[in-house]
Design an enzyme around this catalytic site. Structure first.
Site, short mmCIF file in Angstrom:
data_model
loop_
_atom_site.label_atom_id
_atom_site.label_comp_id
_atom_site.label_asym_id
_atom_site.label_seq_id
_atom_site.Cartn_x
_atom_site.Cartn_y
_atom_site.Cartn_z
N ASP A 191 -1.58 -9.92 4.65
CA ASP A 191 -0.81 -9.33 5.73
C ASP A 191 -1.60 -9.59 7.01
OD1 ASP A 191 1.02 -7.88 7.19
OD2 ASP A 191 0.00 -5.97 6.83
N ASP A 218 -2.19 -2.98 4.99
CA ASP A 218 -2.65 -1.68 5.48
C ASP A 218 -1.51 -0.74 5.84
OD1 ASP A 218 -1.68 -2.92 7.72
OD2 ASP A 218 -3.43 -2.52 8.98
N ASP A 258 3.74 -2.32 2.88
CA ASP A 258 3.05 -3.12 1.87
C ASP A 258 3.06 -2.48 0.49
OD1 ASP A 258 2.14 -5.17 3.67
OD2 ASP A 258 0.67 -3.73 4.43
#
Length: 772
Positions: free
Chosen positions: A297, A532, A536
């Site tokens: 990410d 984070d 996710d």
């Protein structure tokens, strides 16, 4: 947006505590101390060992009962290591403990969610996990109830709406009253599935379980058959029959392999803790060693997660000062606290010039926020989502910035009232806000490492793919120009194609991230995922290994297998290397441990059909495996081997141990049979069998630990010399006798044939065990 409530008084809290109306939640993330003791002491193998120990004592052969010391030490070490790891993880978990903001006696405080009582007034915001079933009394939220219902779409919750414990806040801020606690919570029946990390397939753990099942199935019938053969058919007498049977069964136990695995994984956890990496599942290290695709990410990994506004570009005749004040009014009324909102607040001064009528917070599903003022409604968000039908000028300007790696937000205006579910037809772009991501200093070197190690890195982001591609190019990600706007991918077949052929993915929704991880796993990849944010968590639960940043949302941290406690992305190479080191060493040393199990089973079968006596006693096996397996395996487990792990763990173990195990079993049977027929005493035959077995171990060590580096040479030399000293000094204690020179001639042909036998068996073992 600020809130002020009185909340419960101390007296009210006391009454609820006395009534048991407290949100006590059982922690299912790790074993209790009782479970640790039970799992290490009350095991099938320990039970069998105790039975064998009693049997040996019953025939008065106390020296052969010494194997119980090894069993006790093994259980003690396992117990010590697991308790130590549990305490360490508990200590570090305090840093990651979920706290809840609430009001009591007119003050805003923070408590653990287990300390909440019925009727508490709690404050919820972006990224929070709802701790108890609650009801909103002020504010508005969008929540993700995927962990409860499997539905990934965000749901809007307004005043009076009920919030379910276990769901996550994806946008907005609200005050809610706790209406259920403890067992009354909706999540109580679903907590095992929703709150616990999804149990992934782990090759190492599953392989060991498979071995245990096989051995458990065959050992009892083999043991009983061997005793009956020795006692009734051969007529050795009860004592020798018991000793032979105990030696056979004790040799079949893979307890050494299980112990070594537990110790190696625990050592890996401790090493990772030293690098400020919190491991929430022991067998995650197994997945780390096999990772060949790393999904990143962008935020928090390649970038620091912080942003800064570069400038605002007007698209109308309105002066920039006016547009900046509009943005200031938007920010004053929006509850958004994500990184983009924080960057905007640092750049634009807050303003209260305009009167807000309705507010629509930002959502990762929607990609924009909005506020309806008395004079107009203003929207702020990703231009592709605000103008899905296209806007040539806006697209041209935005593309120019995106190609340079900037994030572009659009400010748009409408005269229509604010609607939650659709955009107005008269929406006009007013300005572009250009924002830059701050890159991590170590991102380029970290990605270069993974490229060198053969790990394919893919960036999966919710941002503009052009922008993400430019950032990926700035850190030298291979094939960074191969980017895809996943919001335009409509079918699962299209998604499968782009996942295999692209490296950078933008505009990815939470459910698409999850599906992309699933596709990669279906293609045979071992997938690690970093992130984070709340968006996710679905992908985290699908990935073989999920890694969260400590500064990320509570939702991400509670779901992840690993947490980078200092948000240090440069620790990723060390993390992967540690996994590889543990598994590579286990594969080699585990092969040594598997040999004993292999030859014990094979030798038992051969004794049942063609032999007259089991050639080993328990004490002899203990000495043999201590110097050729236990001691060298322990010291060799510290070696550094960071090569990529390939192939099945169990298959490799069987392929390497089968030739040695069968060579020892056949050779020992022939030595015993031929030697007995020419009148060689059993104590001398036992010594010859032990020497033959040791020679097979030496050949194996030379093969699987080649090249024999200095460290390995010292270990093997010292253990082999120690073994010979033990035989010379303790032959009487071990019930062994050194054969005469003439009798030794029987052993020589077997020593010469052993390398050839191992070579030929090694060639066939890969075919035999190809399905493991």
């Amino acid at each position: 947006m600020s809130f002020k409530y009185e909340g419960l008084t101390q007296e009210e809290v006391k009454k609820r505590l006395e009534a048991g109306q407290i949100n006590i939640a059982k922690n299912e993330s790790s074993k209790t101390y009782g479970q640790i003791f039970a799992s290490n002491l009350l095991t099938f193998f320990n039970t069998i060992n105790i039975v064998l120990f009693v049997l040996v004592l019953s025939v008065g052969s106390y020296r052969n009962a010494l194997f119980i010391i090894v069993v006790a030490v093994n259980a003690g070490i396992g117990l010590h290591q697991e308790i130590k790891a549990r305490r360490l993880l508990d200590k570090l978990s305090l840093l990651n403990a979920s706290k809840v903001k609430l009001f009591r006696q007119g003050k805003q405080i923070e408590l653990k969610q287990e300390e909440l009582v019925l009727g508490d007034i709690i404050l919820l915001g972006l990224g929070d996990q709802i701790p108890c079933d609650s009801q909103i009394i002020e504010g508005q939220l969008e929540v993700n109830e995927a962990l409860l219902t499997g539905e990934a779409d965000a749901l809007t919750k307004k005043e009076g709406a009920e919030l379910f414990s276990g769901s996550f806040v994806t946008s907005g801020t609200a005050v809610a009253r706790v209406i259920h606690v403890g067992k009354d919570n909706y999540i109580h029946q679903l907590s095992h599935e929703a709150r616990k990390i999804k149990k992934q397939k782990r090759m190492l753990r599953d392989s060991l379980a498979k071995v245990v099942r096989i051995v458990s199935f065959i050992m009892i019938p083999l043991g009983l058959s061997l005793y009956l053969k020795l006692f009734y058919v051969v007529g050795t007498g009860h004592k020798q029959a018991v000793l032979g049977t105990v030696a056979a069964l004790e040799g079949m136990f893979p307890q050494g392999l299980i112990l070594l695995t537990s110790m190696a994984l625990t050592l890996g956890v401790i090493n990772l803790v030293k690098q400020k990496v919190l491991v929430q599942e022991l067998h995650t290290i197994d997945a780390l060693a096999r990772v060949d695709v790393l999904c990143l990410d962008k935020t928090g990994t390649i970038t620091t997660g912080e942003m800064q506004v570069e400038h605002i570009e007007g698209l109308t005749e309105q002066p920039l000062e006016y547009l900046a004040r509009v943005v200031g009014n938007l920010l004053e009324n929006l509850p958004d606290q994500n990184a983009t909102a924080q960057a905007l607040r640092k750049h634009f001064a807050p303003s209260k010039e305009l009167k807000a009528l309705h507010v629509l917070p930002f959502s990762s599903e929607r990609k924009y926020s909005a506020v309806e003022f008395t004079e107009a409604t203003y929207y702020l968000g990703a231009w592709q989502f605000l103008f899905p039908q296209g806007n040539s000028r806006l697209q041209s300007e935005a593309q120019k910035y995106a190609e340079k790696g900037y994030r572009v937000l659009a400010l748009a205006q409408s005269k229509e009232p604010l609607e939650t579910n659709f955009l107005p037809e008269d929406l006009h772009a007013q300005a572009l806000i250009v924002i830059s991501d701050i890159l991590r200093d170590d991102a380029k070197q970290t990605l270069a490492y993974f490229k060198k190690q053969g790990v394919d890195c893919k960036i999966i982001s919710g941002d503009d793919p052009v922008t993400v591609s430019a950032i990926a190019k700035s850190v030298s990600l291979a094939d960074s120009e191969k980017y895809v706007d996943v919001s335009q991918v409509k079918t699962d077949e299209e998604l499968e194609y782009v996942v295999e052929n692209a490296q950078v993915f933008g505009r990815v929704s939470p459910q698409q991230k999850k599906r992309m991880v699933q596709i990669l796993k279906q293609k045979g990849h071992t997938v690690a995922m970093t992130g984070d944010g709340v968006n996710d968590i679905l992908a985290f639960k699908e990935a073989d290994c999920s890694i969260a940043m400590c500064e990320g949302s509570e939702a991400a941290k509670q779901t992840a297998n690993l947490i980078l406690m200092d948000n240090n992305f440069s620790a990723m190479p060390y993390i992967v290397n540690e996994g590889r080191r543990v598994i590579n060493n286990l594969t080699r040393t585990g092969s040594l441990l598997m040999v004993r199990m292999m030859f014990s089973i094979a030798l038992t079968v051969l004794t049942l059909f063609v032999g007259n006596i089991y050639p080993f006693e328990p004490i002899q096996l203990t000495v043999l495996t201590a110097f050729f397996v236990g001691i060298p395996s322990f010291f060799l487990s510290f070696e550094s081997d960071f090569s990529q792990v390939r192939g099945s763990f169990l298959r490799l173990l069987f392929e390497r141990s089968f030739p040695v195990g069968l060579s020892i079993a056949v050779g020992a049977t022939l030595i015993g049979g031929i030697g007995a027929s020419i009148g060689i005493p059993q104590s001398e035959l036992a010594m010859m069998t032990i020497l033959f077995s040791a020679w097979n171990y030496i050949l194996m060590q030379h093969r699987i630990f080649w090249p024999i580096k200095r460290y390995r040479l010292w270990i093997f030399t010292l253990t082999q010399i120690s073994f010979l000293i033990a035989l010379l000094v303790g032959s009487d204690f071990l019930n062994l006798a050194w054969p005469s020179l003439g009798h030794l001639l029987l052993l020589l042909p077997f020593l010469f044939v052993a390398p050839v036998a191992q070579y030929l068996l090694l060639k066939s073992s890969s075919f035999i065990f190809k399905k493991l």
